[in-house]
Write an enzyme that holds these catalytic residues in place. Structure first.
Site, short mmCIF file in Angstrom:
data_model
loop_
_atom_site.label_atom_id
_atom_site.label_comp_id
_atom_site.label_asym_id
_atom_site.label_seq_id
_atom_site.Cartn_x
_atom_site.Cartn_y
_atom_site.Cartn_z
N ASN A 1 47.19 37.80 39.08
CA ASN A 1 47.12 37.38 37.51
C ASN A 1 46.38 38.30 36.41
O ASN A 1 46.96 39.32 36.63
CB ASN A 1 46.43 35.92 37.69
CG ASN A 1 45.26 35.62 38.01
OD1 ASN A 1 44.77 36.09 39.38
ND2 ASN A 1 44.05 35.27 37.43
N ASP A 2 45.70 37.71 35.92
CA ASP A 2 45.58 38.29 34.57
C ASP A 2 45.33 39.97 34.52
O ASP A 2 44.65 40.71 35.34
CB ASP A 2 44.19 38.05 33.72
CG ASP A 2 43.78 36.55 33.83
OD1 ASP A 2 44.76 35.71 34.59
OD2 ASP A 2 42.75 36.07 33.87
N PRO A 3 46.01 40.62 33.42
CA PRO A 3 45.55 42.15 33.26
C PRO A 3 44.04 42.18 32.70
O PRO A 3 43.51 41.26 31.89
CB PRO A 3 46.57 42.46 32.27
CG PRO A 3 46.87 41.20 31.43
CD PRO A 3 46.72 40.05 32.47
N SER A 63 38.13 37.74 35.01
CA SER A 63 38.65 38.67 33.76
C SER A 63 37.49 39.14 33.06
O SER A 63 36.67 38.71 32.91
CB SER A 63 39.76 37.78 33.21
OG SER A 63 40.78 37.78 34.08
#
Ligand code: DQQ
Length: 578
Positions: A60-62, A121
């Protein structure tokens, strides 16, 4: 769209969760058995050819994109154990060009009391001495309590930044009693103004989305400011806030600490409730440490979006080697969880985009980074191709499942634009697209591309414009409609759409689509409106995929110029030899 009733938003979210059953879970799950097939069994049909993907598993998230000593680094949320969300670590890849990637050991993974239940994140900051620091959210217990930690390179002379150390004075930020400790995450890149560093942390107070501000003079001791930088009632949890300056006069990006007379600021938040993002452009008052969005912009659900499709948890960074601000965004799958388990992977990062302020100051513009063009191989062109009503013309000779296509359409007049029903003013663009899709005959439009199309059009994802005449001006709708994209079952197939604020004086509209097996990323009118769809054709795969231009409007449209390039495969996350 009017401010939606909070309950209906919740209901929509619940419905989507049931349909997709693929959102990021609210708590960090630890799986004891492997949840996916082994990599050699990974089914490749819908794997992308030139988008960022690891060989297997969930992403998922960068996280923490940065440029250091000649290399781009991308970290991202990753489950080493399977193709569903859980066991989250920061995986790490490096690249010289943002297109070819080599993978390294995981950079940050649960190992300390302050992140034992997950490393969520965060962002990177390059200090004035040139060294990077990572801030990330650590999950400290089963109750999902969130703290903010930092990590530094074990050896800053290593351009690969292979090993990261989490000093013992972590966490740097605890949730105080006024903060919701399970909704307190995703620290931003820090910025330095007047001798103090600042970071934001995403949160919510009841239904109010909040970007808490913390300050530090030594980068170690962080103190919460009396007021958040910004907050908006009714928007729910703000994940992955991003705050950065943009130049009013140049397309060049700016370092995150730049402040000045020719500079505006952008605040982007990711809305956990609906899993889409919005941004505003505004003024950062550095004395009050407050952000004031421009009054002409919507600061809430109906705000401007980087992408009106499948795009979430995005993050920008400043690339000092080319003076660009570059945007990374994650596209989740739109198929069922069981499909992901069968595939052995889930999630891609979209092609990085350069972002800058439109000269009008009213919105941002985006364009795929120029390096992508290195992957262009065989080229075909069309020019002066007339598209009469009902025409669709194939763009032959390219690998239509893996292609970059750039087209300029022209039309003789705007006279045939259909009336814009005043009732639609209250609707989301998606609802207008749902009513006025690619098949319903129009006046000026629908015209555009039929991507990932089977030869006989049993499956296709149309990306198209429809031009309407409202009382005061023309309204241009761009749709990326997944409803006919697949004969497969258990898929989420929305008619994503956004309006395009574009001057039609020259009677032209441009469209660029990056098509890659299960993703279609489309940039309307030079990047004024961007939409990403994830689709899973069953017939239109590999060499059975076709690309067409089409027009279903009564006004004849001309393809002034079309270029399509078959796209090569980059090196994608091959493990780096030690
Ligand atoms: N994903 C992370 C969180 C963030 C969310 C967990 C957004 O830190 O809020 O994987 O997709």
């Amino acid at each position: 769209m009017a401010l939606p009733n909070f309950l209906s938003v919740l209901a929509l979210f619940a419905l989507l969760s049931v349909l997709i059953n693929n959102g990021v879970e609210a708590s960090h799950k630890i799986y004891h058995r492997y949840q996916s097939l082994s990599v050699d069994m990974v089914k490749q049909t819908h794997r992308t050819g030139y988008h960022f993907q690891p060989p297997k598993n969930w992403i998922n998230d960068p996280n923490g994109p940065l440029y250091y000593k000649g290399l781009y680094h991308l970290f991202y949320q990753y489950n080493p154990e399977g193709a569903v969300w859980g066991n989250i670590v920061w995986a790490h890849s490096v690249s010289k060009d943002l297109i070819n990637w080599e993978s390294l050991e995981h950079a940050i993974y649960p190992s300390k009391w302050f992140d034992n239940y997950g490393c969520w994140s965060g962002s990177a900051t390059i200090l004035p001495n040139g060294e990077p620091v990572i801030f990330y959210t650590g999950i400290v217990d089963e109750k999902n309590t969130q703290v903010q930690n930092y990590a530094v390179p074990a050896n800053s002379s290593d351009p690969y930044l292979r090993e990261w150390v989490k000093p013992d004075d972590n966490p740097i930020v605890y949730p105080d009693r006024s903060v919701n400790a399970t909704a307190f995450r995703d620290p931003t890149t820090a910025w330095l103004v007047d001798g103090y560093w600042r970071i934001l942390i995403g949160s919510r107070r009841r239904h109010r989305g909040v970007a808490y501000l913390y300050r530090s003079w030594d980068f170690k001791k962080w103190v919460k400011a009396k007021h958040p930088l910004h907050s908006v009632q009714g928007t729910g949890m703000w994940e992955c806030p991003d705050f950065f300056p943009v130049s009013m006069s140049k397309e060049d990006g700016l370092d995150t600490s730049v402040w000045g007379p020719n500079v505006r600021h952008v605040l982007k938040v990711s809305l956990d409730l609906t899993r889409y993002e919005y941004y505003t452009i505004g003024t950062y008052d550095k004395k009050k440490d407050r952000y004031y969005p421009d009054k002409t912009l919507v600061d809430g659900w109906a705000g401007l979006r980087y992408d009106y499709g499948n795009f979430y948890a995005s993050k920008t960074f400043f690339d000092p080697s080319t003076n660009r601000r570059i945007l990374w965004g994650w596209a989740n799958e739109s198929d069922a969880v069981q499909h992901d388990k069968n595939k052995g992977w889930a999630g891609i990062q979209l092609i990085p985009r350069r972002v800058w302020l439109d000269p009008s100051g009213k919105q941002l513009l985006q364009w795929p980074i120029a390096e992508l063009e290195k992957l262009r191989s065989h080229n075909v062109q069309l020019s002066s191709q007339k598209l009469y009503q009902g025409y669709h013309v194939e763009v032959k000779g390219i690998t239509a499942a893996q292609v970059d296509v750039d087209v300029t359409f022209s039309f003789p007049s705007l006279d045939k634009a259909e009336p814009f029903d005043p009732k639609w003013a209250k609707l989301d663009a998606l609802d207008v697209c749902a009513q006025k899709g690619s098949k319903a005959q129009g006046g000026l439009g629908p015209f555009g591309l039929l991507t990932l199309a089977s030869e006989k059009l049993e499956e296709f994802t149309p990306v198209f414009f429809r031009v309407f005449k409202a009382s005061d001006k023309h309204k241009v709708l761009l749709c990326s409609d997944a409803r006919s994209s697949s004969l497969g079952i258990g898929l989420y197939k929305p008619p994503f759409a956004g309006f395009v604020d574009v001057d039609l004086t020259d009677k032209k509209l441009t469209l660029r689509s990056l098509i890659d097996h299960s993703v279609v990323e489309s940039f309307g009118a030079g990047g004024r409106t961007v939409i990403t769809s994830r689709v899973y054709p069953t017939i239109a795969v590999f060499d059975k995929a076709h690309l067409f231009v089409f027009n279903n409007g009564s006004e004849t449209v001309t393809v002034e110029n079309l270029n399509a390039w078959s796209m090569k495969m980059p090196v994608m996350n091959v493990p780096m030899k030690s």
